[in-house]
Design an enzyme around this catalytic site. Structure first.
Site, PDB file in Angstrom:
ATOM      1  N   ARG A  60      10.937  25.768  30.987  1.00  0.00           N
ATOM      2  CA  ARG A  60       9.694  25.674  31.249  1.00  0.00           C
ATOM      3  C   ARG A  60       9.107  24.595  30.257  1.00  0.00           C
ATOM      4  O   ARG A  60       8.261  23.868  30.727  1.00  0.00           O
ATOM      5  CB  ARG A  60       8.946  26.917  31.160  1.00  0.00           C
ATOM      6  CG  ARG A  60       9.008  27.585  32.307  1.00  0.00           C
ATOM      7  CD  ARG A  60       7.997  28.929  32.150  1.00  0.00           C
ATOM      8  NE  ARG A  60       8.511  29.816  30.936  1.00  0.00           N
ATOM      9  CZ  ARG A  60       7.754  31.231  30.557  1.00  0.00           C
ATOM     10  NH1 ARG A  60       6.806  31.294  31.287  1.00  0.00           N
ATOM     11  NH2 ARG A  60       8.278  31.610  29.522  1.00  0.00           N
ATOM     12  N   GLY A 109      22.931  45.387  26.821  1.00  0.00           N
ATOM     13  CA  GLY A 109      23.362  44.295  25.602  1.00  0.00           C
ATOM     14  C   GLY A 109      24.841  44.201  25.815  1.00  0.00           C
ATOM     15  O   GLY A 109      25.594  43.896  26.927  1.00  0.00           O
ATOM     16  N   GLU A 160       8.675  43.505  20.292  1.00  0.00           N
ATOM     17  CA  GLU A 160       7.922  42.456  20.702  1.00  0.00           C
ATOM     18  C   GLU A 160       6.272  42.652  20.264  1.00  0.00           C
ATOM     19  O   GLU A 160       5.912  43.727  19.751  1.00  0.00           O
ATOM     20  CB  GLU A 160       7.876  42.232  22.188  1.00  0.00           C
ATOM     21  CG  GLU A 160       9.044  42.334  22.885  1.00  0.00           C
ATOM     22  CD  GLU A 160       9.690  40.655  22.693  1.00  0.00           C
ATOM     23  OE1 GLU A 160       8.799  39.914  21.976  1.00  0.00           O
ATOM     24  OE2 GLU A 160      10.977  40.587  22.704  1.00  0.00           O
ATOM     25  N   LYS A 177      16.581  50.175  33.345  1.00  0.00           N
ATOM     26  CA  LYS A 177      18.105  50.416  33.227  1.00  0.00           C
ATOM     27  C   LYS A 177      18.353  51.696  33.868  1.00  0.00           C
ATOM     28  O   LYS A 177      19.557  51.700  34.372  1.00  0.00           O
ATOM     29  CB  LYS A 177      18.173  50.293  31.715  1.00  0.00           C
ATOM     30  CG  LYS A 177      17.782  48.944  30.943  1.00  0.00           C
ATOM     31  CD  LYS A 177      17.895  49.200  29.511  1.00  0.00           C
ATOM     32  CE  LYS A 177      17.462  47.581  28.765  1.00  0.00           C
ATOM     33  NZ  LYS A 177      17.586  48.005  27.523  1.00  0.00           N
TER      34      LYS A 177
END
Length: 429
Positions: free
Chosen positions: A47, A135, A191, A206
């Site tokens: 982007r 992961g 975050e 998940k």
């Protein structure tokens, strides 16, 4: 060995994407040897093209992902954009242009996995997504390939590193929730907006993916019962320790005893310190799989971060490229059982309930009667009182969740119950 390189389009170049590009460059010779043909990074869709991306040729950068996919020479697309759009449209475009896809997009797969699998099958292409669940931990491929001949009955695991870090700090240091969250944020585990993690949305996505693979049925994100962990307190950990337990945010997927339905849920739970998941520390993930023939299996490792997730992406890339060379495809969606997903109220579980009550005769009898009226058996009771007030901790035997929830609502209406301090399920026994 084929000399013409297999060309790869990288969609997204954030933390994970940049690591994928780095490994593809630094391990190019090894990847060639393992695949049987050279693999070449042919374009990187981003982007913000002005951002400096160390180790990536600026000539590969483009803001037009659609044009990159339609240029006619791309063999595999790696999607690490995340979110629903434009990722969904780009993956569909890739399939329409004969391009197999490797994705790390748990949210999209949990919501629209069936449609994406159908599109891949229609065009005779691969859709691989090992990195979408845990992961670096090899989990998706072992479940849908290594255990394909077995019957999986239960999957229970820690599938979010941020929440495990926070709960581990609360357990080991006595920190409160906010203090542990602040530390996780400072270290880069959480975050700036941690909602997706701490409210269980990430783990629920998940869980939906894993349930579909484990039980060969379609499970969407909306089918997964979800509770966050923001209400877990230091007092809850103190109660857990008195029971020889700790607290984890768990994804729990189960096949019903009669085999006619499945359940999928994410919530905080007390688990015994003797259970393998209790020792999973820091930001690590672990998934406990119970299968009829294989027995109990545990998969453990780093569940997030650029390098671990890139490792899973590259593993899928090697598999998909090998399939391309063999003019074959790997396993697609397996949803032949078409089992319904039962509501949370049908789940049989245990409760740990902490009540603030009046410290006077007859209170315990009144509480016990309420449990009996709802068909819930009490396992243990602990009461402490002082100056007219008391704390009553009740641990139940297993019962339908609807009956337990009804019991709690009835307890709230008792004049001797000042309040329900905490409610938590007990698992892993």
């Amino acid at each position: 060995m084929r000399t013409r390189p297999l060309k790869v389009a990288l969609l997204g170049c954030g933390v994970v994407g940049s690591e994928v590009a780095r490994i593809m460059t630094t391990h190019a010779e090894d990847l060639t040897a393992r695949i049987g043909a050279p693999v070449e990074l042919a374009g990187v869709a981003v982007r913000r093209p002005s951002k400096v991306r160390e180790g990536i040729d600026p000539a590969l950068i483009t803001t037009d992902a659609t044009a990159l996919l339609k240029r006619g020479d791309i063999d595999v697309a790696i999607e690490v954009i995340g979110g629903i759009e434009p990722a969904r449209t780009l993956i569909t475009t890739a399939f329409e242009n004969g391009i197999s896809v490797v994705s790390a997009n748990k949210a999209l797969l949990a919501q629209d996995g069936a449609a994406l699998h159908a599109a891949a099958e229609t065009h005779g292409l691969d859709l691989y997504y090992e990195a979408a669940v845990a992961g670096a931990i090899p989990l998706v491929r072992p479940m849908r390939e290594s255990l394909a001949g077995d019957k999986i009955n239960r999957v229970m695991g820690i599938v979010n590193g941020t929440t495990n870090f926070i709960l581990d700090k609360m357990d080991s240091t006595g920190a409160g929730y906010q203090e542990a969250l602040d530390e996780a944020t400072a270290l880069g585990y959480a975050e700036a907006d941690p909602t997706a993690d701490v409210e269980g949305y990430d783990a629920a996505a998940k869980a939906a993916i894993l349930a579909g693979i484990a039980f060969h049925t379609r499970v969407r994100l909306d089918d997964v019962y979800r509770e966050g962990m923001t209400e877990v307190s230091a007092a809850d950990f103190a109660s857990a320790k008195r029971m020889g337990c700790t607290i984890k945010l768990l994804a729990i997927l189960e096949r019903a005893a009669d085999g006619e339905s499945v359940t999928a849920r994410v919530h905080p739970a007390m688990i015994p310190l003797t259970h393998p998941l209790a020792s999973v520390r820091e930001a690590y993930n672990a998934v406990f799989v119970e299968a009829e023939a294989a027995g109990r299996l545990m998969f453990y490792g780093p569940g997030a971060g650029g390098s671990p997730t890139a490792s899973a992406v590259l593993g899928d890339l090697v598999a998909v490229c090998r399939n391309k060379l063999a003019e074959a495809t790997g396993p697609g969606e397996s949803a032949y059982t078409q089992l319904p997903v039962s509501p949370m109220g049908d789940v049989v579980t245990r409760y740990h309930i902490s009540l603030d009550v009046a410290d006077k005769p007859g209170v315990l009898a009144q509480v016990a009667t309420t449990f009996a009226e709802h068909g819930v058996s009490i396992d243990t009771v602990r009461q402490q009182g002082k100056d007219g007030e008391a704390s009553l901790v009740v641990v139940t035997h297993r019962a339908p969740d609807a009956a337990l929830s009804g019991t709690v609502e009835a307890l709230r209406k008792l004049d001797t119950v000042r309040g329900v301090a905490s409610i938590m399920r007990v698992e892993g026994e």
